[in-house]
Design a protein around this motif. Sequence first.
Motif, PDB file in Angstrom:
ATOM      1  N   VAL A  33      42.772  41.596  45.341  1.00  0.00           N
ATOM      2  CA  VAL A  33      41.575  41.805  46.151  1.00  0.00           C
ATOM      3  C   VAL A  33      41.638  40.933  47.396  1.00  0.00           C
ATOM      4  O   VAL A  33      41.252  41.343  48.492  1.00  0.00           O
ATOM      5  CB  VAL A  33      40.304  41.483  45.329  1.00  0.00           C
ATOM      6  N   LEU A  34      42.138  39.711  47.234  1.00  0.00           N
ATOM      7  CA  LEU A  34      42.253  38.773  48.352  1.00  0.00           C
ATOM      8  C   LEU A  34      43.468  39.124  49.195  1.00  0.00           C
ATOM      9  O   LEU A  34      44.391  39.797  48.722  1.00  0.00           O
ATOM     10  CB  LEU A  34      42.386  37.341  47.839  1.00  0.00           C
ATOM     11  N   ASP A  35      43.480  38.669  50.453  1.00  0.00           N
ATOM     12  CA  ASP A  35      44.696  38.861  51.242  1.00  0.00           C
ATOM     13  C   ASP A  35      45.793  37.990  50.645  1.00  0.00           C
ATOM     14  O   ASP A  35      45.538  37.027  49.919  1.00  0.00           O
ATOM     15  CB  ASP A  35      44.454  38.527  52.715  1.00  0.00           C
ATOM     16  N   SER A  39      45.522  34.576  48.377  1.00  0.00           N
ATOM     17  CA  SER A  39      45.837  34.692  46.952  1.00  0.00           C
ATOM     18  C   SER A  39      46.907  33.686  46.544  1.00  0.00           C
ATOM     19  O   SER A  39      46.826  33.046  45.496  1.00  0.00           O
ATOM     20  CB  SER A  39      46.310  36.113  46.646  1.00  0.00           C
ATOM     21  N   PRO A  81      35.367  33.420  48.700  1.00  0.00           N
ATOM     22  CA  PRO A  81      35.602  34.810  49.111  1.00  0.00           C
ATOM     23  C   PRO A  81      34.557  35.283  50.113  1.00  0.00           C
ATOM     24  O   PRO A  81      33.446  34.764  50.166  1.00  0.00           O
ATOM     25  CB  PRO A  81      35.482  35.581  47.795  1.00  0.00           C
ATOM     26  N   GLU A  84      32.654  40.958  51.115  1.00  0.00           N
ATOM     27  CA  GLU A  84      33.399  42.143  50.679  1.00  0.00           C
ATOM     28  C   GLU A  84      34.307  41.815  49.504  1.00  0.00           C
ATOM     29  O   GLU A  84      34.388  42.577  48.527  1.00  0.00           O
ATOM     30  CB  GLU A  84      34.221  42.681  51.861  1.00  0.00           C
ATOM     31  N   GLU A  85      34.998  40.675  49.585  1.00  0.00           N
ATOM     32  CA  GLU A  85      35.885  40.268  48.481  1.00  0.00           C
ATOM     33  C   GLU A  85      35.079  40.005  47.215  1.00  0.00           C
ATOM     34  O   GLU A  85      35.494  40.384  46.115  1.00  0.00           O
ATOM     35  CB  GLU A  85      36.668  39.011  48.880  1.00  0.00           C
ATOM     36  N   LYS A  88      34.096  43.319  45.575  1.00  0.00           N
ATOM     37  CA  LYS A  88      35.221  43.952  44.884  1.00  0.00           C
ATOM     38  C   LYS A  88      35.553  43.235  43.586  1.00  0.00           C
ATOM     39  O   LYS A  88      35.884  43.869  42.566  1.00  0.00           O
ATOM     40  CB  LYS A  88      36.450  43.970  45.789  1.00  0.00           C
ATOM     41  N   GLU A 104      42.630  36.053  41.590  1.00  0.00           N
ATOM     42  CA  GLU A 104      41.440  36.895  41.499  1.00  0.00           C
ATOM     43  C   GLU A 104      40.669  36.635  40.210  1.00  0.00           C
ATOM     44  O   GLU A 104      39.434  36.632  40.188  1.00  0.00           O
ATOM     45  CB  GLU A 104      41.832  38.375  41.595  1.00  0.00           C
TER      46      GLU A 104
END
Length: 410
Positions: A33-35, A39, A81, A84-85, A88, A104
Amino acid sequence: MIEALFMVNNPNMALKDMAQRPIVHAGNPENHVLDLKKSQNVAILLRALNMTIDEVCEALMEGNSDTLGTELLESLLKMAPTEEEERKLKEFNDESPFKLGPAEKFLTAVVDIPFAFKRVDALLYIANFDSEIEYLKGSFETLQAACEELRNSRMFRKLLEAVLKTGNRMNIGTNRGDAHAFKLNTLLKLVDVKGTDGKTTLLHFVVQEIIRAEGSRLSSANQNLKAEKTQQSDFQDDVEYRKLGLQVISGLSGELTNVKKAAAMDSDVLSIDVAKLATGISKIREVIKLNEGIAPKDSSLNFSESMNEFLKKAEEEIVRIQAQYRDALSMVKELTGYFHGNSAQEEAHPFRIFTVVRDFLSILDRACKEAAKVNERTIYSLTRPLPNPPIFLGLSVRQHYSSSDDETPS
């Protein structure tokens, strides 16, 4: 990453390596989910942690800053986060066909805690509070000690007196020859006024005169002078005068150690630090209010108790720190007025008086070392019969020196 950046660019080697490398079939795919960079950073932090995810979450729920520590709390804030993160992360569940990566998975557990990162911010403030208080107290004590050193230094006042008298004597007969005071900035210009030899500066002259005067004063106080002296005893007295006097004036730099420390401070930074400490307490009040909206649980009750206990102590400490700050600034302002006359002109740079003195002390130290060498050569020459013994070269009397345009009582 290392292979991609540093491997030898040899196509045959790459083909051979691929041929030898066994094929690994992908298992359950991981969803990031994270860039990627974020991550990776979270994953690195997790490997460095000596705590489980459950222990981190429990400390956040209980409001235990000691368990987490400053470094971990700072790292947690950096990995917060985006909205948006976070959305998700909350959409994933155990039945999802995708498996969350370790980063995550960790953040999913953290965002499940009510106002998790506001807790982190508040706990970081608590973790840093004592060290910030000690730093500010130490700074204020240094400022107060610096003010006392300058006010009470007999040698510093003696030096200012000698500079004033010398400047008046040099400018006798002019409108600058009867000054009652001078700006401390003038001390930094003493090396710019040179004698007729082009080498001896006004500072050298002042230093030598103080060496002579102080040496004579100390020598007279420590011994009873004989009524009749031989030439040899006069010479020994002169040597002793020079040594004693040089020791006194050379010791001024060591006498004003706190002045040099204060000169390294930035008044704006100090003011901002005090303000940040005072405004930061609002973070504690905010999380206490947010916690009150949660259904009562043991963890939320413990959190409120921990925050309220700290809040009471911190508010009292902040009041004391603000009072010490005002006292320290008041002393600096009073000292500036004592030496400059009108402290209002220095309000933009309240600690400038310390930087001027520090820079002057550096110049004075060099002048004392040069004076020591001159004295050694003079003493050596006095032991040999010379028709014309070397004397200290005089200064051009008509060089305009005093800054009486800016005269203020000191």
